[in-house]
Design a protein around this motif. Structure first.
Motif, PDB file in Angstrom:
ATOM      1  N   GLU A  12       7.021  -3.526  -4.519  1.00 37.92           N
ATOM      2  CA  GLU A  12       6.159  -2.539  -3.860  1.00 37.92           C
ATOM      3  C   GLU A  12       6.150  -2.726  -2.341  1.00 37.92           C
ATOM      4  OE1 GLU A  12       4.891  -0.061  -5.193  1.00 37.92           O
ATOM      5  OE2 GLU A  12       4.629  -0.458  -7.331  1.00 37.92           O
ATOM      6  N   LEU A  13       7.264  -3.194  -1.786  1.00 32.17           N
ATOM      7  CA  LEU A  13       7.298  -3.479  -0.354  1.00 32.17           C
ATOM      8  C   LEU A  13       6.940  -2.252   0.489  1.00 32.17           C
ATOM      9  CD1 LEU A  13       7.905  -5.616   1.817  1.00 32.17           C
ATOM     10  CD2 LEU A  13      10.284  -4.845   1.806  1.00 32.17           C
ATOM     11  N   ARG A  14       7.349  -1.087   0.039  1.00 33.51           N
ATOM     12  CA  ARG A  14       7.099   0.136   0.811  1.00 33.51           C
ATOM     13  C   ARG A  14       5.602   0.434   0.974  1.00 33.51           C
ATOM     14  NH1 ARG A  14       9.888   5.677  -1.068  1.00 33.51           N
ATOM     15  NH2 ARG A  14       8.849   5.094  -3.002  1.00 33.51           N
ATOM     16  N   THR A  15       4.815   0.133  -0.050  1.00 33.83           N
ATOM     17  CA  THR A  15       3.378   0.436   0.007  1.00 33.83           C
ATOM     18  C   THR A  15       2.522  -0.773   0.371  1.00 33.83           C
ATOM     19  OG1 THR A  15       3.171   0.039  -2.381  1.00 33.83           O
ATOM     20  CG2 THR A  15       3.567   2.315  -1.678  1.00 33.83           C
ATOM     21  N   LEU A  16       3.136  -1.947   0.472  1.00 36.71           N
ATOM     22  CA  LEU A  16       2.364  -3.166   0.729  1.00 36.71           C
ATOM     23  C   LEU A  16       1.538  -3.133   2.014  1.00 36.71           C
ATOM     24  CD1 LEU A  16       4.358  -6.325  -0.445  1.00 36.71           C
ATOM     25  CD2 LEU A  16       2.126  -5.517  -1.212  1.00 36.71           C
ATOM     26  N   PRO A  17       2.075  -2.641   3.139  1.00 32.91           N
ATOM     27  CA  PRO A  17       1.243  -2.609   4.351  1.00 32.91           C
ATOM     28  C   PRO A  17      -0.063  -1.837   4.146  1.00 32.91           C
ATOM     29  CG  PRO A  17       3.538  -2.280   4.926  1.00 32.91           C
ATOM     30  CD  PRO A  17       3.471  -2.224   3.436  1.00 32.91           C
ATOM     31  N   SER A  18       0.016  -0.689   3.484  1.00 34.27           N
ATOM     32  CA  SER A  18      -1.194   0.100   3.220  1.00 34.27           C
ATOM     33  C   SER A  18      -2.106  -0.619   2.244  1.00 34.27           C
ATOM     34  CB  SER A  18      -0.818   1.470   2.644  1.00 34.27           C
ATOM     35  OG  SER A  18      -0.113   2.223   3.590  1.00 34.27           O
ATOM     36  N   LEU A  19      -1.523  -1.242   1.217  1.00 32.22           N
ATOM     37  CA  LEU A  19      -2.328  -1.979   0.236  1.00 32.22           C
ATOM     38  C   LEU A  19      -3.074  -3.123   0.895  1.00 32.22           C
ATOM     39  CD1 LEU A  19      -3.160  -2.643  -2.711  1.00 32.22           C
ATOM     40  CD2 LEU A  19      -1.071  -4.031  -2.864  1.00 32.22           C
ATOM     41  N   VAL A  20      -2.369  -3.906   1.692  1.00 30.16           N
ATOM     42  CA  VAL A  20      -2.991  -5.058   2.356  1.00 30.16           C
ATOM     43  C   VAL A  20      -4.108  -4.611   3.293  1.00 30.16           C
ATOM     44  CG1 VAL A  20      -2.557  -6.853   4.080  1.00 30.16           C
ATOM     45  CG2 VAL A  20      -1.007  -6.596   2.128  1.00 30.16           C
ATOM     46  N   LYS A  21      -3.872  -3.552   4.039  1.00 32.03           N
ATOM     47  CA  LYS A  21      -4.902  -3.035   4.953  1.00 32.03           C
ATOM     48  C   LYS A  21      -6.165  -2.660   4.191  1.00 32.03           C
ATOM     49  CE  LYS A  21      -5.723   0.530   8.457  1.00 32.03           C
ATOM     50  NZ  LYS A  21      -5.129   1.673   9.197  1.00 32.03           N
ATOM     51  N   LYS A  22      -6.011  -2.001   3.064  1.00 36.64           N
ATOM     52  CA  LYS A  22      -7.163  -1.581   2.268  1.00 36.64           C
ATOM     53  C   LYS A  22      -7.854  -2.789   1.629  1.00 36.64           C
ATOM     54  CE  LYS A  22      -5.415   3.068   1.278  1.00 36.64           C
ATOM     55  NZ  LYS A  22      -6.543   3.823   1.836  1.00 36.64           N
ATOM     56  N   LEU A  23      -7.081  -3.751   1.162  1.00 32.62           N
ATOM     57  CA  LEU A  23      -7.671  -4.946   0.559  1.00 32.62           C
ATOM     58  C   LEU A  23      -8.459  -5.746   1.595  1.00 32.62           C
ATOM     59  CD1 LEU A  23      -4.762  -6.191  -1.749  1.00 32.62           C
ATOM     60  CD2 LEU A  23      -6.911  -5.127  -2.458  1.00 32.62           C
ATOM     61  N   ASN A  24      -7.977  -5.777   2.816  1.00 28.06           N
ATOM     62  CA  ASN A  24      -8.677  -6.505   3.887  1.00 28.06           C
ATOM     63  C   ASN A  24     -10.032  -5.890   4.216  1.00 28.06           C
ATOM     64  OD1 ASN A  24      -7.116  -8.785   4.613  1.00 28.06           O
ATOM     65  ND2 ASN A  24      -5.632  -7.480   5.662  1.00 28.06           N
ATOM     66  N   SER A  25     -10.220  -4.637   3.853  1.00 29.17           N
ATOM     67  CA  SER A  25     -11.491  -3.965   4.138  1.00 29.17           C
ATOM     68  C   SER A  25     -12.557  -4.259   3.087  1.00 29.17           C
ATOM     69  CB  SER A  25     -11.280  -2.453   4.234  1.00 29.17           C
ATOM     70  OG  SER A  25     -10.984  -1.904   2.964  1.00 29.17           O
ATOM     71  N   GLY A  85      -1.428  -2.029  -7.998  1.00 30.88           N
ATOM     72  CA  GLY A  85      -1.255  -2.088  -6.548  1.00 30.88           C
ATOM     73  C   GLY A  85      -0.423  -0.958  -5.989  1.00 30.88           C
ATOM     74  N   ASP A  86      -0.230   0.115  -6.767  1.00 32.31           N
ATOM     75  CA  ASP A  86       0.654   1.195  -6.321  1.00 32.31           C
ATOM     76  C   ASP A  86      -0.059   2.278  -5.518  1.00 32.31           C
ATOM     77  OD1 ASP A  86      -0.827   2.411  -8.306  1.00 32.31           O
ATOM     78  OD2 ASP A  86       0.846   2.576  -9.724  1.00 32.31           O
ATOM     79  N   LEU A  87      -1.383   2.124  -5.335  1.00 32.45           N
ATOM     80  CA  LEU A  87      -2.203   3.047  -4.544  1.00 32.45           C
ATOM     81  C   LEU A  87      -2.308   4.442  -5.152  1.00 32.45           C
ATOM     82  CD1 LEU A  87      -1.187   2.063  -0.895  1.00 32.45           C
ATOM     83  CD2 LEU A  87      -3.134   1.277  -2.249  1.00 32.45           C
ATOM     84  N   GLU A  88      -1.947   4.593  -6.439  1.00 35.90           N
ATOM     85  CA  GLU A  88      -2.222   5.865  -7.106  1.00 35.90           C
ATOM     86  C   GLU A  88      -3.736   6.084  -7.206  1.00 35.90           C
ATOM     87  OE1 GLU A  88       1.516   7.105  -9.901  1.00 35.90           O
ATOM     88  OE2 GLU A  88      -0.165   6.106 -10.874  1.00 35.90           O
ATOM     89  N   ILE A  89      -4.454   4.974  -7.332  1.00 31.07           N
ATOM     90  CA  ILE A  89      -5.914   5.010  -7.312  1.00 31.07           C
ATOM     91  C   ILE A  89      -6.376   4.260  -6.075  1.00 31.07           C
ATOM     92  CG2 ILE A  89      -8.032   4.277  -8.475  1.00 31.07           C
ATOM     93  CD1 ILE A  89      -6.471   4.633 -11.118  1.00 31.07           C
ATOM     94  N   GLU A  90      -7.274   4.871  -5.325  1.00 31.47           N
ATOM     95  CA  GLU A  90      -7.698   4.337  -4.038  1.00 31.47           C
ATOM     96  C   GLU A  90      -8.431   2.994  -4.177  1.00 31.47           C
ATOM     97  OE1 GLU A  90      -7.127   5.370  -1.066  1.00 31.47           O
ATOM     98  OE2 GLU A  90      -6.323   7.380  -1.355  1.00 31.47           O
ATOM     99  N   ILE A  91      -8.021   2.022  -3.369  1.00 25.45           N
ATOM    100  CA  ILE A  91      -8.736   0.744  -3.299  1.00 25.45           C
ATOM    101  C   ILE A  91     -10.177   0.978  -2.832  1.00 25.45           C
ATOM    102  CG2 ILE A  91      -8.807  -1.511  -2.161  1.00 25.45           C
ATOM    103  CD1 ILE A  91      -6.509  -1.270  -4.119  1.00 25.45           C
ATOM    104  N   ASP A  92     -10.371   2.031  -2.043  1.00 25.40           N
ATOM    105  CA  ASP A  92     -11.718   2.359  -1.551  1.00 25.40           C
ATOM    106  C   ASP A  92     -12.709   2.618  -2.673  1.00 25.40           C
ATOM    107  OD1 ASP A  92     -10.366   2.282   0.819  1.00 25.40           O
ATOM    108  OD2 ASP A  92     -10.361   4.442   1.152  1.00 25.40           O
ATOM    109  N   GLU A  93     -12.215   2.883  -3.876  1.00 19.34           N
ATOM    110  CA  GLU A  93     -13.080   3.152  -5.020  1.00 19.34           C
ATOM    111  C   GLU A  93     -13.767   1.889  -5.549  1.00 19.34           C
ATOM    112  OE1 GLU A  93     -12.736   6.769  -7.175  1.00 19.34           O
ATOM    113  OE2 GLU A  93     -13.358   6.569  -5.088  1.00 19.34           O
ATOM    114  N   ILE A  94     -13.254   0.719  -5.193  1.00 18.76           N
ATOM    115  CA  ILE A  94     -13.746  -0.519  -5.793  1.00 18.76           C
ATOM    116  C   ILE A  94     -15.232  -0.774  -5.525  1.00 18.76           C
ATOM    117  CG2 ILE A  94     -13.542  -3.048  -5.694  1.00 18.76           C
ATOM    118  CD1 ILE A  94     -10.530  -2.672  -5.638  1.00 18.76           C
TER     119      ILE A  94
END
Length: 222
Positions: A12-25, A85-94
């Motif tokens: 998932e290297l292509r989406t990792l930057p976005s995933l990490v940014k959202k997880l850090n929040s 971790g594919d961001l199909e579902i928003e991390i913001d939902e957690i």
């Protein structure tokens, strides 16, 4: 209550930057466990830069189910959150998901990507989801909207008590089936969903449906 978030990923290297940014929040009290399921696209090297997360590395691609179980074993908190971790579902939902879990008198909170299928764009993926969901409800006399949704919150000890055997995508229906068999209280809530295509990295294939269907039948009748 304390929470551990388990996220299995594979290439998932292509989406990792976005995933990490959202997880850090997310709130620092949430333990974040990423299970890299033998990625060979540079995911391992990218994740090495982030010390905030607990990273588990499978040397071989063992499958989504195997990775989830390994992540749960490593979790140190009382409650676990399962999410892809594919961001199909928003991390913001957690945070909203946690809030609902705390407020509701339920054993398990699960996501649903659809309230119904009437207003959705018809495609092979949607038809497959509809059929599997229909079959599950028929076999187990339930009325779930989306048994294949990846998002769940439950206590770690309840998850461990399910004695799950699926190492691939069928872990979703095996988990739901065994929760039903145990007569646990399960509540579905709507989550934001943005389906991606195979070209964008979606891993679930039509051939995985046979394992999913067999698993539903196995738990029900054997």
């Amino acid at each position: 209550m304390t929470y551990s978030l388990i996220i299995p990923i594979y290439n998932e290297l292509r989406t990792l930057p976005s995933l990490v940014k959202k997880l850090n929040s997310l709130d620092d009290s949430i333990e974040i466990i990423i299970v890299d399921d033998g990625s060979n696209d540079g995911t391992e090297q990218y994740l090495a830069n982030f010390k905030k997360f607990s990273i588990i590395r499978n040397n071989l691609n063992l499958g989504k189910g195997a990775s989830i179980k390994k992540g749960v074993d490593a979790a140190s908190n009382q409650n676990i959150i399962l999410m892809d971790g594919d961001l199909e579902i928003e991390i913001d939902e957690i945070p909203l998901f946690i809030n609902q879990y705390n407020k509701n008198n339920t054993d398990v909170l699960v996501g649903k990507r659809w309230e119904n299928y009437q207003n959705s764009n018809v495609n092979l993926n949607l038809v497959g989801n509809f059929f599997i969901n229909f079959l599950f409800n028929f076999l187990y006399k339930t009325s779930f909207s989306d048994v294949l949704c990846c998002v769940k919150i439950l206590k770690k000890n309840k998850f461990k008590s399910l004695d799950l055997h699926s190492n691939q995508f069928a872990i979703e229906v095996e988990t739901m089936a065994k929760l039903v068999v145990l007569k646990l209280r399960i509540k579905e809530i709507k989550v934001k969903y943005h389906r991606r295509t195979a070209e964008e990295g979606k891993k679930l294939k039509f051939t995985d449906s046979w394992d999913i269907i067999f698993t539903m039948l196995k738990v029900r009748f054997f």
